[in-house]
Enzyme design. Structure first.
Site, PDB file in Angstrom:
ATOM      1  N   GLU A  70       6.217 130.456 -27.693  1.00 46.11           N
ATOM      2  CA  GLU A  70       7.149 130.641 -28.813  1.00 46.11           C
ATOM      3  C   GLU A  70       8.040 131.851 -28.596  1.00 46.11           C
ATOM      4  OE1 GLU A  70       3.972 129.907 -29.157  1.00 46.11           O
ATOM      5  OE2 GLU A  70       3.925 128.051 -30.323  1.00 46.11           O
ATOM      6  N   HIS A 139      -3.052 126.723 -39.522  1.00 41.95           N
ATOM      7  CA  HIS A 139      -1.963 125.741 -39.482  1.00 41.95           C
ATOM      8  C   HIS A 139      -1.555 125.296 -40.882  1.00 41.95           C
ATOM      9  CE1 HIS A 139      -4.143 125.360 -35.651  1.00 41.95           C
ATOM     10  NE2 HIS A 139      -3.009 124.962 -35.108  1.00 41.95           N
TER      11      HIS A 139
END
Lengths: 337, 374
Positions: A70, A139
């Site tokens: 990322e 998540h």
């Protein structure tokens, strides 16, 4: 008007903007799938299939599969934006944003200010948020409040398919960095979405219900919960105004204050943890600017200050429910069963 | 006549599935006449007075004020004294049972949907309802409007005629390229539409700017026009409210747009939140802002109507009628004064610019009477 899902609405916005403006590119992990290999190309279209179908139309130059880093591809997107492209990066889960905070907070958000207004950074970071997907605590967070805190970032929270398409088109055309929050429990939600392109301006709240007894200000998926509660209570004669701010930055304080003052009884619904979230932010705003209009203490309906549980039963209890919103409205209006 | 007649929840527009009976204006036992305003009905899109479809004694009220029921649900029963209460009771039971069945069966059924046709390279959206013989009725909306503006008219007109409501260029679901944008170029598009649908002659009913388009066609292309009903039309004088036109273009927020739209009607409460939201949704579409400005600059150049066909009206070869609300704040009803005697003029004191919505029953009757005369 055609019915489309939240997923289709976002996908259509991306496709139409890529057709309109050759500077728009998309990048992220598995957003097409199959790059560099002999297996099926365009196998994934992102974890939720939103970008599926873009690769055959626009090719690998504009639909870029990235490594699982990322920090790397968000940095690349920010740099590409600073040098003239209009990238839409897919950061999958907002929970992973931590590894690229510097690229977002200190670079993308600051370029315009640090370079005396001469630099623009038209990057969009798409990301999934929210609980209810049985995806456990790493998540399932909301975290939009964290990005709202940073000057220089814009934050969009579409609450249905119509909003998703119009806010995404606006995000891509905007010259500032936009963090675009997609609730993972809403991809199959359907609604009427025009085939033509349209942009919904940032910082303009949508009043989805009008009533006299209480004002519910809700964010993202919670707008739909609030609408359902308002519809239910209206059958009993308790009518609510429901406000969807659409973007938390910029925030439409005018509409929030006006609608809060109209009823004097306010419920703020925010799926995020309760400390330093949008509920506290909006409550403080109303207390400071419209305290004399309040007829009852503001009620906040939020998740608890705890990680999102993996246990399905506990996760269901964790998410602000329609029952809790209804109880809060009854509490501020003093109208019980 | 010992017949039992029903009053049911009307269907106002394609999207309407249910409506709220806000209040009755009459009580059980009252005598009602066809066209009389007997109740207020609110949908998510619009609030309006409901006119009785029948005449007679209102024997039974089945839905009380504040209740929301599906389209077609029984609101009341009209029958004369010779019908016994028991007969009415069994009629109602029978109706309700059949209606429940119908409702279940029609859950998946779709009504007519708008379609598109290409006219000179442009996409024109239209809605066709009905399949009567004879010249069809073509409905043309005004500035900033679309085919849905005829929601109170098209279903009633479609009972006897083929009807088309169209979106002018730049409006609704039609292409946002408005070309020259003046009345003549809009009229050319309507002619192109008639050609594309194989319509030799049509009865035109146009509102405001669409009325101007209808008037242009009636005076310039009488071979294609069977009759023209002009509803608060453009083209009969210089005045136009630029406060409305510019406000419509500029307002991007609900709060600003609502008072602008309220200028259209005599009773401001007719404008609902959803109606405002629908206009905002239209104004957000790519190309609409530029289209609206271009049409404004062509049709209302310098704050005046650019085209007057008043002098040509006397020699028009087709029947023309004009219908106006004297409370019209957009195009003043004084434009209806001093027209040639061949033009039938009807005015209503309690209506504004949206005459076809505010006085739908009367306007529908007038259009039908005109269309029947040929």
């Amino acid at each position: 008007m055609a019915k489309k899902s939240y997923r289709q609405a976002i996908s259509e916005a991306l496709r139409q903007e890529m057709e309109r403006d050759h500077r728009v590119i998309v990048l992220g992990e598995d957003i097409a799938g199959g790059a560099g290999g002999d297996a099926e190309q365009d196998a994934w279209g992102g974890p939720m299939g939103v970008t599926k179908g873009l690769l055959p139309l626009f090719g690998r130059e504009r639909v870029i599969d990235t490594p699982i880093t990322e920090s790397g591809f968000i940095g690349a997107a920010v740099g590409a934006a600073a040098t003239g492209l209009r990238p839409v990066a897919d950061l999958m889960f907002v929970d992973f944003m931590g590894v690229c905070f510097d690229q977002i907070f200190n670079q993308a958000a600051k370029f315009k200010y640090m370079f005396g207004g001469k630099a623009t950074t038209p990057v969009v970071i798409r990301t999934m948020y929210g609980a209810g997907f049985r995806a456990a605590s790493q998540h399932s967070q909301c975290l939009y409040n964290i990005f709202t805190h940073i000057p220089g970032l814009k934050v969009a929270l579409p609450s249905n398919p119509y909003e998703a398409k119009g806010l995404m088109i606006q995000a891509i055309r905007d010259d500032d960095p936009v963090i675009f929050f997609e609730h993972k429990a809403m991809y199959d939600m359907e609604g009427e979405v025009p085939d033509e392109s349209y942009a919904i301006p940032f910082g303009q709240a949508n009043v989805t219900r009008e009533g006299d007894d209480a004002t519910i200000i809700a964010f993202g998926r919670m707008v739909n919960f609030a609408n359902t509660v308002a519809d239910k209570l209206s059958k009993e004669g308790i009518t609510c105004t429901v406000v969807d701010p659409r973007t938390t930055s910029p925030l439409d304080t005018e509409t929030i204050l006006e609608t809060a003052a109209e009823t004097g009884r306010v419920v703020v619904v925010d799926e995020a943890h309760p400390r330093c979230n949008m509920a506290t932010d909006v409550s403080a705003l109303i207390c400071q600017e419209a305290f004399d209009k309040l007829k009852a203490p503001i009620k906040m309906v939020t998740a608890p200050h705890a990680p999102v549980p993996f246990s399905a039963a506990l996760e269901d209890l964790y998410i602000p429910s329609m029952d809790k919103i209804e109880a809060a409205v009854r509490s501020v209006t003093g109208k019980s069963h | 006549m010992s017949e039992i007649q029903t009053i049911v929840m009307p269907k106002w527009g394609l999207a309407m599935q249910e409506g709220m009976l806000a209040a009755w204006h009459v009580e059980e036992g009252a005598t009602v006449s066809k066209g009389q305003e007997i109740a207020d009905i609110e949908t998510s899109k619009i609030a309006n007075a409901f006119e009785s479809p029948v005449s007679g004694k209102l024997r039974r009220i089945l839905v009380t004020g504040g209740e929301t029921v599906p389209v077609g649900a029984l609101l009341g029963v009209v029958a004369d004294e010779s019908v016994s209460d028991a007969e009415i009771g069994s009629f109602v039971d029978d109706f309700q049972a059949k209606f429940a069945e119908q409702l279940a069966a029609s859950a998946s059924e779709k009504g007519p949907e708008p379609e598109t046709v290409e006219v000179a390279g442009q996409r024109i959206r239209y809605l066709q309802i009905g399949d009567g013989a004879g010249a069809p009725i073509v409905l043309i909306h005004g500035y900033g409007g679309d085919l849905n503006n005829f929601l109170f008219n098209q279903p009633a007109l479609a009972e006897k005629h083929t009807t088309y409501a169209i979106d002018l260029p730049g409006h609704g679901g039609s292409s946002k390229d408005v070309g020259e944008a003046d009345i003549a170029s809009q009229a050319k598009t309507v002619l192109g539409f008639l050609d594309a649908k194989g319509i030799q002659k049509a009865h035109l009913a146009g509102h405001s700017m669409g009325g101007g388009v209808s008037l242009y066609l009636a005076t310039h292309h009488p071979d294609r026009v069977a009759s023209a009903t002009l509803l608060a039309p453009a083209g009969l004088g210089p005045d136009i409210s630029m406060e409305y036109i510019n406000g419509f273009i500029e307002a991007s927020r609900r709060k600003k747009l609502e008072p602008i739209l309220q200028m259209l009607v005599a009773k401001p409460e007719m404008v609902t939140g959803d109606m405002v939201e629908d206009v905002l949704k239209f104004k957000r579409l790519d190309g609409v802002d530029a289209a609206l400005k271009k049409v404004r600059d062509a049709v209302f150049a310098g704050g005046k109507q650019a085209l007057s066909l008043r002098d040509q009206l006397g020699s028009a070869k087709v029947p023309v009628q004009v219908i106006w609300g004297t409370q019209d704040k957009i195009v003043p009803a004084k434009h209806a004064e001093g027209l040639p005697g061949s033009v039938k003029v009807t005015t209503f004191d309690d209506a504004g610019h949206l005459i076809h919505m505010e006085k739908s029953a009367e306007v529908n009757q007038a259009i039908l009477a005109f269309a029947a005369a040929d």
